[in-house]
Write a protein that holds these residues in place. Structure first.
Motif: not given
Length: 466
Positions: A206-215
């Motif tokens: 939430a701090a940098n509004m980054m969503l990481h998904l499994n490639k």
């Protein structure tokens, strides 16, 4: 055939809320007093024939929309609780049970909860040494949440409608997956990175509004995780309100329910209600075609089919279950008369277990329960792999079906229900409450029956059931 008294207060209230009417407005449209409507909604009085006809006529409903499926589910759970040896010597008739469930459903729910608490205490006492060394943790948040979804008919109206509305907006702007990504980026400032490996499917910072998904996740899994993220961002208040009104006993259960509601919203977003209902009818519930059409997994399709219970727009009532290799039912819901056992394993004669022997194939079964209910059941094995050769491969079975009267709506029944003498496999709910005394696959005698031993004769079972 005479129709018994109908106590359908919950459904009448849902219908009123669906049409955004207060009790006074709704009562006026039905031609009854506000006090009478209030008594109907609180199940203090049954609906009369005139009110029933007015509901059908003024709101264009089929009579099937007013079926009391929740009564069947509560009746099944109530009846199973009373089979416990704790109530030995007390065997209420079906009519007695039905009278309590219809006229005092709160009492039935309270007894079920009390029975669950009794079972938990009994299990803890049975392993007291182990429990004392590690404390007495609450072990039932998943059961509590399972019961929540079960008794709302696995349909959450406010979330479903909100997800359908958003799906319509996304479809106007882009393809479904592109629309999800665009909404996250432009609507919430969320950037998406496909850089996760291993077991994690999604990580949100939430701090940098980054969503990481499994490639390495399949596209439908990545899409579902994006939909869950949108549920957290757009439906948080609605979900909090639903959880708050559910009255869970523990914080753990409330958090588990939030996950379930987020998943529900995601499924409704990817498979919007009316579009999915029309597709299910068009493709005659062919789960593979529905999976391809909506770019979703087979499990997501089967689960969504079990939620099609919107008042006035209901789909075929089905049962749905997810079973692991050990026979544990990890997901379950039934809008049919077939109700899953709340405790213990499922019937070994149910075709869901055969799915593990037939990878890639749909297993079909015509089944009959001890009460004479007949059903179409289909099952298939599903494998999930989160990575390469060394990753863990999860295998489970999906089972779904319907009552035989609705089987013609399923493509899987075409060459079964038309037979002159179709063969029905005799199955039960679970051995502990099944009354079939001659079943060679029985794992344990029914809890309400006595057993007899003949040392001079050995049959398929080592005992007689009296």
């Amino acid at each position: 055939m005479a129709i018994g008294k109908l106590f359908i207060g919950k459904k009448v209230r849902e219908l009123r809320l669906l049409h955004k009417a207060n009790q006074s407005q709704f009562a006026e449209r039905l031609g009854i007093s506000t006090s009478y409507l209030n008594q109907i909604e609180s199940n203090q009085r049954p609906v009369s024939a005139a009110v029933l006809l007015a509901l059908v006529d003024k709101f264009q409903l089929d009579m099937s929309d007013l079926a009391t499926g929740e009564i069947d589910r509560l009746l099944s759970a109530f009846s199973e609780a009373l089979t416990d040896p704790l109530f030995e010597g007390y065997a209420p008739s079906f009519q007695e049970l039905k009278l309590v469930v219809q006229n005092a459903p709160g009492v039935a729910h309270a007894l079920i909860k009390a029975h669950q608490a009794y079972r938990r205490v009994s299990e803890q006492l049975a392993s007291i040494d182990r429990e004392l060394t590690r404390g007495m943790p609450e072990t039932t948040p998943y059961e509590e949440v399972r019961d929540f979804f079960h008794f709302v008919d696995n349909y959450v109206h406010d979330l479903d409608v909100a997800a359908e509305r958003l799906a319509s907006e996304l479809r106007q702007a882009d393809d479904r997956q592109g629309g999800l990504k665009r909404r996250l980026e432009t609507g919430h400032g969320v950037r998406i990175s496909y850089d996760l490996e291993g077991d994690a499917l999604r990580t949100f910072h939430a701090a940098n509004m980054m969503l990481h998904l499994n490639k390495y996740s399949p596209l439908h899994t990545q899409q579902f995780q994006m939909a869950i993220q949108l549920a957290q961002l757009e439906a948080a208040n609605a979900i909090d309100e639903i959880v708050g009104s559910a009255g869970f006993r523990s914080a753990e259960a409330a958090e588990v329910c939030k996950i379930g509601l987020q998943n529900y919203y995601a499924g409704a977003l990817l498979m919007p209600y009316r579009e999915f209902l029309e597709a299910a009818r068009l493709h005659r519930h062919d789960v593979h075609l529905l999976s391809l059409r909506f770019n979703t997994s087979l499990e997501q399709v089967c689960h969504r089919l079990s939620t099609l219970q919107r008042p006035g727009q209901k789909g075929i009532p089905i049962f749905f279950a997810k079973i692991d290799r050990a026979g544990n039912i990890t997901k379950r819901h039934s809008a049919t008369k077939l109700q899953f056992a709340r405790f213990g394993a499922a019937c070994p004669l149910w075709n869901a277990h055969q799915a593990f022997e037939s990878q890639g194939r749909i297993i079909r079964q015509l089944a009959e329960t001890p009460d004479g209910g007949r059903f179409l059941s289909i099952a298939l094995q599903v494998n999930k792999r989160s990575g390469g050769y060394t990753s863990h491969d999860t295998t489970y079975a999906l089972a779904l079906g319907c009552e035989i009267g609705d089987a013609s709506a399923f493509i899987y029944a075409d060459d079964l229900v038309g037979l002159s003498q179709p063969r029905y496999d005799q199955i039960g709910v679970s051995c502990r409450i099944c009354e079939r005394v001659k079943c060679p696959s029985r794992a344990a005698p029914p809890v309400k029956r006595k057993i007899g031993i003949d040392h001079h004769q050995r049959m398929a079972l080592p005992y007689d059931i009296n």
